[in-house]
Design an enzyme around this catalytic site. Structure first.
Site, mmCIF file in Angstrom:
data_model
loop_
_atom_site.group_PDB
_atom_site.id
_atom_site.type_symbol
_atom_site.label_atom_id
_atom_site.label_comp_id
_atom_site.label_asym_id
_atom_site.label_seq_id
_atom_site.Cartn_x
_atom_site.Cartn_y
_atom_site.Cartn_z
ATOM 1 N N MET A 1 0.849 -1.193 0.000
ATOM 2 C CA MET A 1 0.000 0.000 0.000
ATOM 3 C C MET A 1 0.886 1.246 0.000
ATOM 4 S SD MET A 1 -3.070 -1.340 0.085
ATOM 5 C CE MET A 1 -4.397 -0.482 0.940
ATOM 6 N N CYS A 2 0.258 2.379 -0.163
ATOM 7 C CA CYS A 2 1.012 3.613 -0.306
ATOM 8 C C CYS A 2 0.275 4.713 0.460
ATOM 9 C CB CYS A 2 1.075 4.027 -1.768
ATOM 10 S SG CYS A 2 1.544 2.687 -2.865
ATOM 11 N N GLN A 3 0.788 5.901 0.403
ATOM 12 C CA GLN A 3 0.016 7.039 0.934
ATOM 13 C C GLN A 3 -0.027 8.169 -0.085
ATOM 14 O OE1 GLN A 3 0.025 8.438 4.903
ATOM 15 N NE2 GLN A 3 0.281 6.397 5.821
ATOM 16 N N ILE A 78 3.906 8.477 -1.622
ATOM 17 C CA ILE A 78 5.026 7.667 -1.125
ATOM 18 C C ILE A 78 4.601 6.221 -1.248
ATOM 19 C CG2 ILE A 78 6.244 9.333 0.325
ATOM 20 C CD1 ILE A 78 4.584 8.450 2.691
ATOM 21 N N ASN A 108 -3.568 4.737 -4.170
ATOM 22 C CA ASN A 108 -3.283 3.964 -2.966
ATOM 23 C C ASN A 108 -4.263 2.802 -2.953
ATOM 24 O OD1 ASN A 108 -4.984 4.249 0.009
ATOM 25 N ND2 ASN A 108 -3.041 3.184 -0.021
#
Lengths: 257, 257
Positions: A1-3, A78, A108
């Site tokens: 996962m990401c932000q 990110i 995301n």
């Protein structure tokens, strides 16, 4: 996962205070270390700075502050890799030209499958890397360009993006930010919050390191700035949590749909 | 008019020595001050750094050295505006995705008109800014994608690009560099030179400031590096001047067509 982090404003604004907190999540307050990227629109153009290093160690990410870039629309990401190797072509945000405009997308979540384009549809866009994210963006852009030869109205665009996004999230988690430099779309499956700041401005307290900023010296009565993020970036503001399947459209610093 | 700089190699190489001389032409040894940009391929991805300021005053351009970016294919451009305002969307190099690859284009010259696409052709690409250069790039990409649904052979691509370019130069001056990160095309109407460096490497002397570099400590027996530029960047090497209407294809550091 990401932000994800997004900003939409009615006056050119720097993203420094938000970015500084957000980037701490790339190895200090969280583990999103597999690449970073940010897009700053300037008129119809956009500057994208990406690196396959963590935002905290990337010399490219660490140079940004001194450029003092102000924008009406910015998107930062990110990465914590789920699908696709850790390399530059799999690093968000992604860019395509659609109807003579730059469109920038960051995601995301994780999609386990994508629908096929209808048989008679033209393939305008193809992914360069191997992420589900870029493939989903290309799917969306292909759907839109097949449906609308020229740029549709804001209402038509909103309805179409909402429909495509709700179809895509049937195969997983699809939180995303999408902008052409004029408006910002935000779609939520699980995690996306926003806050709209306007006069009277005051002090805010950052979640990730307790840093404080007083916006009063930097703002005027008419400024409006919306910040959108995977998790709230400040402690003392009432961030709005988006619902599952909800699409928001931000323009001139505030939500209009 | 503008100036172009390209590099194609068989091992990742930095462009610092060439860039340092080239950027002096953005206000010191010449007057190409209306913007600057450079693209560094990394695998299938590309980093583009552009600014509407002169390369000598842009903090973005001036930061590049410390990133120590090495690449097999790089394209740099310094602008002296002929058509189109001085702004970021009119700043080279331009980028489009074609057949799932990044294609980067930079132009020196001036085209007074463009042919129309044939009536049944699909418009895959539209310009974002107002330069003749981006419009010509979109015209070429549209022609190629209408002709080839998937990426053609190198020979087919070479023949098609040559034909399109020769048509386009009927309306003016069309010197350009075009790369997908694997190969580099260079087309000349008036001014384009190249030099291929290989073992035994030695010292070269820069035109713009008489700086000297000895390549021996930085190279191996098998390295090949071709530099392409609007005007030669060194004094003591035999730069090859391209002919009017000539298209060169460089791969792995040397000319293959």
């Amino acid at each position: 996962m990401c932000q994800l982090l997004g900003m939409n404003c009615n006056v050119p604004t720097d993203m420094n205070f938000s970015m500084d907190g957000f980037y701490l999540r790339a190895g200090q307050t969280d583990q999103h270390c597999d690449g970073c990227g940010v897009a700053f629109f300037q008129g119809k153009s956009v500057r994208i700075f990406r690196d396959n290093l963590s935002a905290l160690t990337s010399p490219i990410a660490q140079s940004l502050r001194k450029y003092d870039l102000k924008t009406l629309n910015g998107i930062a990401h990110i990465r914590k890799a789920t699908q696709g190797e850790i390399n530059l072509e799999n690093t968000h945000p992604f860019l395509r030209e659609l109807w003579g405009e730059n469109w920038v997308f960051a995601h995301n979540g994780n999609l386990t499958a994508l629908p096929h384009l209808e048989e008679n549809n033209i393939i305008f866009y193809e992914p360069i890397g191997t992420t589900d994210s870029e493939a989903a963006f290309c799917f969306m852009a292909n759907q839109l360009k097949n449906k609308f030869k020229t740029k549709p109205t804001e209402k038509q665009l909103f309805e179409s993006i909402k429909e495509i996004s709700q179809t895509l999230q049937e195969n997983g988690t699809f939180n995303f930010l999408l902008s052409n430099g004029e408006v910002m779309f935000a779609f939520c499956t699980t995690d996306l919050y926003y806050i709209t700041r306007h006069a009277p401005f005051g002090e805010v307290l950052r979640v990730d390191d307790d840093a404080v900023i007083d916006f009063r010296p930097y703002t005027t009565e008419r400024d409006k700035v919306t910040i959108i993020a995977t998790r709230p970036l400040t402690k003392n503001e009432n961030w709005v949590k988006m619902e599952k399947g909800e699409l928001c459209l931000f323009k001139q610093g505030e939500r209009i749909k």
